[in-house]
Write an enzyme that holds these catalytic residues in place. Structure first.
Site, PDB file in Angstrom:
ATOM      1  N   ASP A 110      40.532  42.621  43.775  1.00 17.41           N
ATOM      2  CA  ASP A 110      41.290  43.780  43.993  1.00 17.41           C
ATOM      3  C   ASP A 110      41.846  44.313  42.822  1.00 17.41           C
ATOM      4  O   ASP A 110      42.127  43.597  41.932  1.00 17.41           O
ATOM      5  CB  ASP A 110      42.557  43.466  45.397  1.00 17.41           C
ATOM      6  CG  ASP A 110      41.762  42.586  46.420  1.00 17.41           C
ATOM      7  OD1 ASP A 110      40.702  43.228  46.768  1.00 17.41           O
ATOM      8  OD2 ASP A 110      42.480  42.040  47.375  1.00 17.41           O
TER       9      ASP A 110
HETATM   10  N1  URA Z   1      41.194  37.715  47.679  1.00 20.70           N
HETATM   11  C1  URA Z   1      41.929  38.530  47.882  1.00 20.70           C
HETATM   12  O1  URA Z   1      42.986  38.730  48.738  1.00 20.70           O
HETATM   13  N2  URA Z   1      42.091  39.607  46.733  1.00 20.70           N
HETATM   14  C2  URA Z   1      41.325  39.336  45.524  1.00 20.70           C
HETATM   15  O2  URA Z   1      41.225  40.188  44.767  1.00 20.70           O
HETATM   16  C3  URA Z   1      40.430  38.304  45.714  1.00 20.70           C
HETATM   17  C4  URA Z   1      40.422  37.292  46.915  1.00 20.70           C
END
Ligand code: URA
Length: 238
Positions: A110
């Site tokens: 993310d």
């Molecule tokens: N899980 C999440 O919520 N975000 C990420 O970036 C990776 C795994």
């Protein structure tokens, strides 16, 4: 050391995939010694070429032949895991400019997440990391907004059901480090998976840092935003 672990295609098939040749013509080109793979004349129709080989017919390039690339990046927060984005800086833009057009990301993070991001031009290799059925472990350092509920580790170990996809996550391992911090190992990479898992406890994730993907660990010498090519040992470990 050359690491070869990608899909091979027979040279006669590679030629007949071109619109200008049927099988009879492809066999003729081979018999006439007009076909070269990485500079060597090939006459055997059963010879195979991988996606990174250069294939020429009568000195015209049919397949360009690029070097396989495998990189790790220490992703900063605020950078999106995308090749292009109209609004935000992309992870790709942090890699050497000449490689950017070829690379894709093997397992996104993310925008706010940090840490280990793998990039390659080898689609089969990236699938070996990201395919949920292969259950490659990924470890994250997670910082939470609220104290960690005592039931969290047990519930994560049972698996959390995601209604939207109608799947139950593989048993995940939670190691609590302090009241608000834990190391979590998950075995797939669903959309916002960790945020959604902690969401069941109404506990917001305030920082998420990926430390490992399968056998590959983020190099501690890489500062935020730095990248390096993977070693041969790291490439073959996947
Ligand atoms: N899980 C999440 O919520 N975000 C990420 O970036 C990776 C795994």
């Amino acid at each position: 050391m050359v690491v070869r672990q990608y899909a091979l295609m027979r040279v006669d098939r590679l030629l007949t995939n071109q619109p200008q040749w049927n099988r009879r013509q492809a066999l003729l080109l081979l018999a006439q010694g007009q076909v070269r793979i990485n500079g060597s004349v090939i006459r055997n129709a059963e010879a195979e070429a991988d996606q990174f080989a250069q294939v020429c017919v009568n000195h015209h390039i049919i397949q360009a032949g690029v070097a396989p690339q495998y990189w790790m990046l220490n992703k900063p927060a605020g950078v999106v895991s995308a090749t292009r984005d109209p609004q935000h800086p992309t992870a790709l833009a942090l890699l050497p400019a000449e490689l950017q057009p070829q690379l894709h990301i093997a397992g996104r993070l993310d925008k706010a997440s940090t840490g280990l991001l793998l990039l390659t031009n080898d689609g089969l290799w990236s699938r070996r990391i990201t395919e949920p059925a292969l259950k490659k472990p990924k470890t994250y350092l997670v910082t939470l907004g609220n104290p960690i509920d005592p039931d969290t580790a047990a519930r994560f170990a049972e698996g959390i059901h995601f209604e939207y996809e109608n799947i139950t996550t593989s048993p995940a391992q939670l190691q609590q480090l302090s009241s608000h911090q834990a190391r979590l190992t998950i075995f797939e990479g669903r959309y916002h998976q960790i945020k959604r898992m902690f969401g069941r406890f109404r506990n917001p994730v305030v920082a998420l840092h990926r430390e490992t993907m399968g056998p590959i660990a983020l190099d501690p010498n890489l500062t935020c935003g730095q990248s390096r090519p993977l070693t041969a040992a790291e490439i073959t470990a996947i």
